[in-house]
Enzyme design. Structure first.
Site, PDB file in Angstrom:
ATOM      1  N   THR A 181      -5.449   5.204  -4.695  1.00  0.00           N
ATOM      2  CA  THR A 181      -5.747   5.698  -3.349  1.00  0.00           C
ATOM      3  C   THR A 181      -6.906   6.693  -3.368  1.00  0.00           C
ATOM      4  OG1 THR A 181      -3.477   5.409  -2.677  1.00  0.00           O
ATOM      5  CG2 THR A 181      -4.648   7.189  -1.592  1.00  0.00           C
ATOM      6  N   ARG A 196       5.035  -3.656   3.433  1.00  0.00           N
ATOM      7  CA  ARG A 196       5.409  -2.366   2.819  1.00  0.00           C
ATOM      8  C   ARG A 196       4.385  -1.287   3.218  1.00  0.00           C
ATOM      9  NH1 ARG A 196       2.626   1.349  -0.866  1.00  0.00           N
ATOM     10  NH2 ARG A 196       4.196   2.469  -2.032  1.00  0.00           N
ATOM     11  N   GLY A 216       3.238   2.679   2.362  1.00  0.00           N
ATOM     12  CA  GLY A 216       3.425   3.772   1.402  1.00  0.00           C
ATOM     13  C   GLY A 216       3.343   5.136   2.077  1.00  0.00           C
ATOM     14  N   ASP A 217       3.115   6.158   1.263  1.00  0.00           N
ATOM     15  CA  ASP A 217       3.091   7.526   1.781  1.00  0.00           C
ATOM     16  C   ASP A 217       1.776   7.903   2.454  1.00  0.00           C
ATOM     17  OD1 ASP A 217       1.951   7.226  -0.866  1.00  0.00           O
ATOM     18  OD2 ASP A 217       1.633   9.388  -0.841  1.00  0.00           O
ATOM     19  N   GLY A 246      -0.145   8.375  -5.583  1.00  0.00           N
ATOM     20  CA  GLY A 246       0.927   8.137  -6.540  1.00  0.00           C
ATOM     21  C   GLY A 246       1.912   7.126  -6.002  1.00  0.00           C
ATOM     22  N   GLY A 266       4.224   5.858  -3.818  1.00  0.00           N
ATOM     23  CA  GLY A 266       4.461   6.283  -2.441  1.00  0.00           C
ATOM     24  C   GLY A 266       5.915   6.480  -2.053  1.00  0.00           C
TER      25      GLY A 266
HETATM   26  N1  ASP Z   1       0.312   6.364  -2.707  1.00  0.00           N
HETATM   27  C1  ASP Z   1      -0.134   5.015  -2.527  1.00  0.00           C
HETATM   28  C2  ASP Z   1       0.984   4.178  -2.006  1.00  0.00           C
HETATM   29  O1  ASP Z   1       2.099   4.320  -2.489  1.00  0.00           O
HETATM   30  C3  ASP Z   1      -0.666   4.407  -3.785  1.00  0.00           C
HETATM   31  C4  ASP Z   1      -1.704   5.212  -4.503  1.00  0.00           C
HETATM   32  O2  ASP Z   1      -1.737   6.433  -4.419  1.00  0.00           O
HETATM   33  O3  ASP Z   1      -2.547   4.600  -5.157  1.00  0.00           O
HETATM   34  O4  ASP Z   1       0.741   3.318  -1.206  1.00  0.00           O
END
Ligand code: ASP
Length: 352
Positions: free
Chosen positions: A218, A246, A248-249, A270, A272
């Site tokens: 990300t 899905r 994520g965060d 990270g 998520g």
């Molecule tokens: N945090 C992101 C997610 O879970 C993934 C990432 O940080 O690369 O979608």
């Protein structure tokens, strides 16, 4: 030089320095994802390419801040540069979901007003961060998803592209490998045998050895502008082989993205699911705002203790209300950079 002249020129110098500092006090931090990013797995050429791309993103954001632009404009500018680079898991170069599609999430937040905008599951917005900003500024909502978000994008004149624009050979091969390693079917994934795919395959960025960063990647930015306002922005393709739909965060306000002038600004990267459950970005700001912790202490408590205990891997970049940065991660590495007014940009990838 006489003593009088020396004292005079010294005090003039100090005055000039403090005037410059007072005029252009700003700070910016960025990340390009965290993960198993180790020096031994990365060629010097690839490291250089990442450093250049991070430097360009920092320069784009800093140019806004130097010209007394807003923190919001700065974080959007920095994130757009990384969305346009195939090196990062956001915009072009995003990872694929289990259906072989690039599905993008992004969020932006204004620390002055607590206004926020987010999009999730979009396939055609060239720069999802700008679409998130349009949601914030031109709709009464905080989050739009999927097709509805893209209809909104079109109505707002936000640039749309064909889904194949996001595709890179590197990410495609990551999906195939991930599915094969897990013993999952790959026969339903359509191979892209078009001329563009062949051209991409011969692109030098697809022919190098990549560190094992396929899980995360990300991008994000946090900024403090000369007016004393904070902002945060995050954009992602999510996680390789994620299920269709899905989220994520990154686009969840308080999880992957948060900004509050009274606390701090945070952008996370990270795994998520863990970041959502720990409400990471808000938790860090709350510890600063209500428990009076320093930003560094709050970020370490959440990322190194709380998240780690849950099994959550990743990191954050954050700025406090004075522009003091904290770049904290519990993974092997995190693509990251920061710059404060009057200082030189700092870029780092590995833990050491
Ligand atoms: N945090 C992101 C997610 O879970 C993934 C990432 O940080 O690369 O979608």
């Amino acid at each position: 030089m006489s003593l009088r002249r020396l004292v005079l020129s010294l005090s003039l110098g100090i005055f000039a320095m403090s005037e410059a500092a007072a005029e252009t006090r700003y700070a910016l931090a960025i990340h390009g994802g965290a993960g198993t990013i180790e020096r031994k797995a990365m060629s010097p050429e690839l490291e250089q390419a990442y450093r250049e791309a991070l430097g360009q993103a920092l320069a784009a954001g800093e140019a806004v801040l130097k010209a007394k632009g807003s923190a919001l404009d700065a974080v959007e500018a920095a994130v757009r540069v990384m969305e346009d680079s195939p090196l990062f898991n956001a915009g072009k170069g995003a990872v694929f979901n289990a259906e072989g599609k690039n599905e993008l999430d992004a969020a932006i937040m204004d620390g002055k007003t607590l206004a926020a905008g987010a999009v999730a599951g979009v396939h055609r917005a060239k720069n999802p961060i700008s679409l998130a900003r349009a949601v914030m500024e031109k709709s009464p909502h905080v989050m739009l998803v999927g097709e509805g978000a893209e209809v909104f994008a079109k109505a707002q004149g936000v640039e749309l592209v064909e889904p194949k624009y996001f595709r890179t050979e590197r990410r495609w091969q990551q999906l195939i490998k991930t599915r094969k390693d897990k013993g999952e079917d790959t026969s339903t994934l359509s191979e892209d045998t078009s001329t563009e795919a062949k051209a991409r395959a011969s692109d030098k960025t697809t022919a190098v050895e990549w560190p094992d960063d396929h899980k995360f990647g990300t991008v994000g930015a946090v900024a403090l502008d000369a007016q004393g306002n904070l902002a945060a922005a995050t954009s992602t393709g999510g996680m390789t082989n994620k299920k269709w739909g899905r989220v994520g965060d990154s686009p969840i306000i308080g999880a992957g993205t948060y900004a509050d002038n009274g606390g701090c600004a945070v952008s996370a990267t990270g795994h998520g699911e863990f970041f959502i459950r720990a409400a990471v970005a808000h938790e860090i700001c709350a510890q600063v705002k209500y428990a009076g912790k320093s930003l560094q202490a709050a970020a370490e408590a959440v990322v190194m203790d709380q998240l780690k205990a849950m099994g959550g891997e990743g990191g954050v970049i954050a700025l406090d209300a004075k522009g003091l940065p904290a770049l904290v991660f519990n993974s092997a590495g995190m693509y990251r950079g920061s710059v404060v007014s009057g200082g030189e940009p700092r870029i780092a990838i590995f833990r050491d």
